[in-house]
Design a protein around this motif. Structure first.
Motif, PDB file in Angstrom:
ATOM      1  N   PHE A 145       0.836  -1.194   0.000  1.00 56.01           N
ATOM      2  CA  PHE A 145       0.000   0.000   0.000  1.00 56.01           C
ATOM      3  C   PHE A 145       0.876   1.252   0.000  1.00 56.01           C
ATOM      4  CE2 PHE A 145      -2.803  -3.294   1.459  1.00 56.01           C
ATOM      5  CZ  PHE A 145      -4.039  -2.937   0.953  1.00 56.01           C
ATOM      6  N   GLY A 146       0.239   2.395  -0.243  1.00 59.51           N
ATOM      7  CA  GLY A 146       0.984   3.650  -0.303  1.00 59.51           C
ATOM      8  C   GLY A 146       0.924   4.246  -1.693  1.00 59.51           C
ATOM      9  N   ARG A 147       1.825   5.179  -1.958  1.00 61.65           N
ATOM     10  CA  ARG A 147       1.792   5.889  -3.237  1.00 61.65           C
ATOM     11  C   ARG A 147       2.408   5.102  -4.384  1.00 61.65           C
ATOM     12  NH1 ARG A 147       3.076  12.291  -1.991  1.00 61.65           N
ATOM     13  NH2 ARG A 147       1.162  12.688  -0.799  1.00 61.65           N
ATOM     14  N   LEU A 148       3.327   4.183  -4.076  1.00 61.51           N
ATOM     15  CA  LEU A 148       4.012   3.462  -5.153  1.00 61.51           C
ATOM     16  C   LEU A 148       3.044   2.733  -6.079  1.00 61.51           C
ATOM     17  CD1 LEU A 148       6.561   2.577  -6.558  1.00 61.51           C
ATOM     18  CD2 LEU A 148       6.786   0.710  -4.887  1.00 61.51           C
ATOM     19  N   PRO A 149       2.112   1.915  -5.570  1.00 67.63           N
ATOM     20  CA  PRO A 149       1.200   1.234  -6.495  1.00 67.63           C
ATOM     21  C   PRO A 149       0.315   2.203  -7.278  1.00 67.63           C
ATOM     22  CG  PRO A 149       0.482   0.932  -4.221  1.00 67.63           C
ATOM     23  CD  PRO A 149       1.856   1.519  -4.167  1.00 67.63           C
ATOM     24  N   ILE A 150      -0.011   3.341  -6.670  1.00 70.69           N
ATOM     25  CA  ILE A 150      -0.818   4.341  -7.369  1.00 70.69           C
ATOM     26  C   ILE A 150      -0.030   4.941  -8.520  1.00 70.69           C
ATOM     27  CG2 ILE A 150      -1.926   6.596  -7.119  1.00 70.69           C
ATOM     28  CD1 ILE A 150      -2.502   5.759  -4.182  1.00 70.69           C
ATOM     29  N   VAL A 151       1.240   5.271  -8.259  1.00 75.74           N
ATOM     30  CA  VAL A 151       2.105   5.821  -9.305  1.00 75.74           C
ATOM     31  C   VAL A 151       2.278   4.811 -10.432  1.00 75.74           C
ATOM     32  CG1 VAL A 151       4.465   6.527  -9.819  1.00 75.74           C
ATOM     33  CG2 VAL A 151       3.318   7.429  -7.788  1.00 75.74           C
ATOM     34  N   VAL A 152       2.484   3.546 -10.084  1.00 68.53           N
ATOM     35  CA  VAL A 152       2.661   2.507 -11.102  1.00 68.53           C
ATOM     36  C   VAL A 152       1.395   2.357 -11.941  1.00 68.53           C
ATOM     37  CG1 VAL A 152       3.010   0.033 -11.479  1.00 68.53           C
ATOM     38  CG2 VAL A 152       4.420   1.250  -9.806  1.00 68.53           C
ATOM     39  N   ALA A 153       0.234   2.336 -11.279  1.00 66.52           N
ATOM     40  CA  ALA A 153      -1.036   2.190 -11.999  1.00 66.52           C
ATOM     41  C   ALA A 153      -1.244   3.346 -12.975  1.00 66.52           C
ATOM     42  CB  ALA A 153      -2.191   2.118 -11.005  1.00 66.52           C
ATOM     43  N   LEU A 154      -0.959   4.553 -12.548  1.00 65.18           N
ATOM     44  CA  LEU A 154      -1.136   5.715 -13.428  1.00 65.18           C
ATOM     45  C   LEU A 154      -0.093   5.707 -14.548  1.00 65.18           C
ATOM     46  CD1 LEU A 154      -1.883   8.470 -10.770  1.00 65.18           C
ATOM     47  CD2 LEU A 154      -3.509   7.393 -12.332  1.00 65.18           C
ATOM     48  N   ALA A 155       1.118   5.235 -14.247  1.00 65.63           N
ATOM     49  CA  ALA A 155       2.164   5.174 -15.269  1.00 65.63           C
ATOM     50  C   ALA A 155       1.787   4.209 -16.391  1.00 65.63           C
ATOM     51  CB  ALA A 155       3.490   4.752 -14.646  1.00 65.63           C
ATOM     52  N   VAL A 156       1.053   3.155 -16.043  1.00 69.36           N
ATOM     53  CA  VAL A 156       0.606   2.194 -17.064  1.00 69.36           C
ATOM     54  C   VAL A 156      -0.203   2.897 -18.146  1.00 69.36           C
ATOM     55  CG1 VAL A 156      -0.954   0.238 -17.464  1.00 69.36           C
ATOM     56  CG2 VAL A 156       0.667   0.171 -15.557  1.00 69.36           C
ATOM     57  N   PHE A 157      -0.977   3.902 -17.755  1.00 71.55           N
ATOM     58  CA  PHE A 157      -1.805   4.614 -18.727  1.00 71.55           C
ATOM     59  C   PHE A 157      -1.053   5.754 -19.400  1.00 71.55           C
ATOM     60  CE2 PHE A 157      -4.665   2.606 -15.717  1.00 71.55           C
ATOM     61  CZ  PHE A 157      -5.518   1.936 -16.573  1.00 71.55           C
ATOM     62  N   ALA A 158       0.084   6.113 -18.848  1.00 67.78           N
ATOM     63  CA  ALA A 158       0.901   7.156 -19.476  1.00 67.78           C
ATOM     64  C   ALA A 158       1.805   6.582 -20.564  1.00 67.78           C
ATOM     65  CB  ALA A 158       1.749   7.864 -18.418  1.00 67.78           C
ATOM     66  N   ILE A 159       2.170   5.311 -20.445  1.00 69.41           N
ATOM     67  CA  ILE A 159       3.147   4.714 -21.354  1.00 69.41           C
ATOM     68  C   ILE A 159       2.684   4.664 -22.814  1.00 69.41           C
ATOM     69  CG2 ILE A 159       4.317   2.544 -21.933  1.00 69.41           C
ATOM     70  CD1 ILE A 159       4.734   2.118 -18.930  1.00 69.41           C
ATOM     71  N   PRO A 160       1.439   4.240 -23.124  1.00 76.23           N
ATOM     72  CA  PRO A 160       1.065   4.109 -24.553  1.00 76.23           C
ATOM     73  C   PRO A 160       1.270   5.363 -25.394  1.00 76.23           C
ATOM     74  CG  PRO A 160      -0.512   2.945 -23.195  1.00 76.23           C
ATOM     75  CD  PRO A 160       0.395   3.678 -22.243  1.00 76.23           C
ATOM     76  N   PRO A 161       0.788   6.559 -24.989  1.00 82.27           N
ATOM     77  CA  PRO A 161       1.034   7.730 -25.840  1.00 82.27           C
ATOM     78  C   PRO A 161       2.506   8.120 -25.910  1.00 82.27           C
ATOM     79  CG  PRO A 161      -0.035   8.391 -23.795  1.00 82.27           C
ATOM     80  CD  PRO A 161      -0.090   6.899 -23.860  1.00 82.27           C
ATOM     81  N   LEU A 162       3.245   7.933 -24.824  1.00 80.78           N
ATOM     82  CA  LEU A 162       4.674   8.240 -24.828  1.00 80.78           C
ATOM     83  C   LEU A 162       5.416   7.302 -25.769  1.00 80.78           C
ATOM     84  CD1 LEU A 162       5.081   8.738 -20.986  1.00 80.78           C
ATOM     85  CD2 LEU A 162       5.369  10.525 -22.703  1.00 80.78           C
ATOM     86  N   LEU A 163       5.109   6.025 -25.690  1.00 80.61           N
ATOM     87  CA  LEU A 163       5.751   5.017 -26.535  1.00 80.61           C
ATOM     88  C   LEU A 163       5.390   5.214 -27.999  1.00 80.61           C
ATOM     89  CD1 LEU A 163       7.210   2.316 -27.071  1.00 80.61           C
ATOM     90  CD2 LEU A 163       5.139   1.129 -26.333  1.00 80.61           C
ATOM     91  N   ALA A 164       4.106   5.402 -28.279  1.00 78.98           N
ATOM     92  CA  ALA A 164       3.658   5.529 -29.668  1.00 78.98           C
ATOM     93  C   ALA A 164       4.247   6.758 -30.343  1.00 78.98           C
ATOM     94  CB  ALA A 164       2.128   5.573 -29.716  1.00 78.98           C
ATOM     95  N   ASN A 165       4.263   7.885 -29.634  1.00 81.98           N
ATOM     96  CA  ASN A 165       4.789   9.102 -30.242  1.00 81.98           C
ATOM     97  C   ASN A 165       6.300   9.050 -30.418  1.00 81.98           C
ATOM     98  OD1 ASN A 165       2.734  11.558 -30.565  1.00 81.98           O
ATOM     99  ND2 ASN A 165       2.041  10.237 -28.915  1.00 81.98           N
ATOM    100  N   ALA A 166       7.006   8.436 -29.475  1.00 87.97           N
ATOM    101  CA  ALA A 166       8.458   8.299 -29.618  1.00 87.97           C
ATOM    102  C   ALA A 166       8.792   7.430 -30.828  1.00 87.97           C
ATOM    103  CB  ALA A 166       9.063   7.705 -28.346  1.00 87.97           C
ATOM    104  N   TYR A 167       8.087   6.323 -30.959  1.00 84.96           N
ATOM    105  CA  TYR A 167       8.316   5.426 -32.093  1.00 84.96           C
ATOM    106  C   TYR A 167       8.013   6.131 -33.414  1.00 84.96           C
ATOM    107  CZ  TYR A 167       7.510   1.575 -35.362  1.00 84.96           C
ATOM    108  OH  TYR A 167       7.541   0.740 -36.459  1.00 84.96           O
TER     109      TYR A 167
END
Length: 234
Positions: A88-110
């Motif tokens: 518990f704590g902020r780490l799992p929250i940060v990880v969960a939100l990062a999962v949704f940040a990765i697709p646009p970052l990955l797609a645009n970089a590629y």
């Protein structure tokens, strides 16, 4: 009852901003959670997208797989991850939100790397540049507008979604909304719910405006005004 008016009255009370656990505290938490999530997404999405774009192979399946994560309900991830070794704590929250940040970052970089004119690549190789030099000195600088477009999309998405962290006691502006529901609509909670929603919306719009300006600044003059991937424009 006019919940919008009640919400504006609630926002106009300085104590709702400055009290412990008030808007300023929750806004600070929201920004910290969002910033860490976007940073984690950048550390994963950008290098992977740039590498796949430079190689020119395997990008399609990886981007498709990344985009499939968008089908996962955010609240489900926020609920499940604390039950994993992340705890518990902020780490799992940060990880969960990062999962949704990765697709646009990955797609645009590629896309940014793959969109480099083949003639420019050939000219760079003809000048004797190695693969690493080609990436650092040619492909990456030309892909910067795409990287900025991905950052803009990911940041707005994370800021808007981070309000759900309140459902797992993760802090942020969602706590204001959650507390309003706890008070009850008939007991004045409606105004607090609307106030929290307005602040989240205003924050997302502010982030959008700031990063749109950044994207415009890093885009070469000749390319300003064209449409960029994932609905972003400069």
């Amino acid at each position: 009852m006019n919940y919008l008016s009640d919400g504006l009255v609630w926002l106009n009370d300085p104590l709702n901003w400055t009290n412990p656990g008030g808007l300023l505290d929750r806004l600070r938490e929201h920004l910290v959670i969002s910033a860490w999530a976007v940073l984690l997404g950048c550390l994963i999405g950008w290098p992977l997208g740039v590498w796949l774009g430079h190689r020119g192979k395997g990008g399609g399946p990886v981007i498709t797989l990344a985009n499939l994560t968008l089908a996962i309900p955010t609240l489900a991830l926020l609920t499940i991850l604390p039950l994993t070794p992340l705890g518990f704590g902020r780490l799992p929250i940060v990880v969960a939100l990062a999962v949704f940040a990765i697709p646009p970052l990955l797609a645009n970089a590629y896309t940014g790397v793959r969109e480099v004119d083949p003639g420019i690549r050939d000219a760079a190789r003809g000048m004797g540049l190695s693969g690493g030099q080609l990436l650092r000195q040619v492909e990456l600088p030309l892909a910067v507008p795409y990287l900025a477009a991905g950052l803009r999309t990911a940041a707005v998405q994370v800021v808007a979604t981070a309000a759900l962290a309140a459902f797992v006691n993760g802090g942020g502006l969602g706590q204001i909304i959650s507390a309003g529901f706890g008070i009850g609509m008939s007991n004045g909670g409606g105004g607090q719910i609307v106030a929290g929603g307005l602040v989240v919306a205003a924050l997302a719009l502010t982030v959008e405006a700031v990063l749109a300006g950044v994207q415009w600044l890093v885009t070469p003059r000749g390319l300003r005004g064209r449409v960029w991937p994932r609905g972003s424009t400069v």
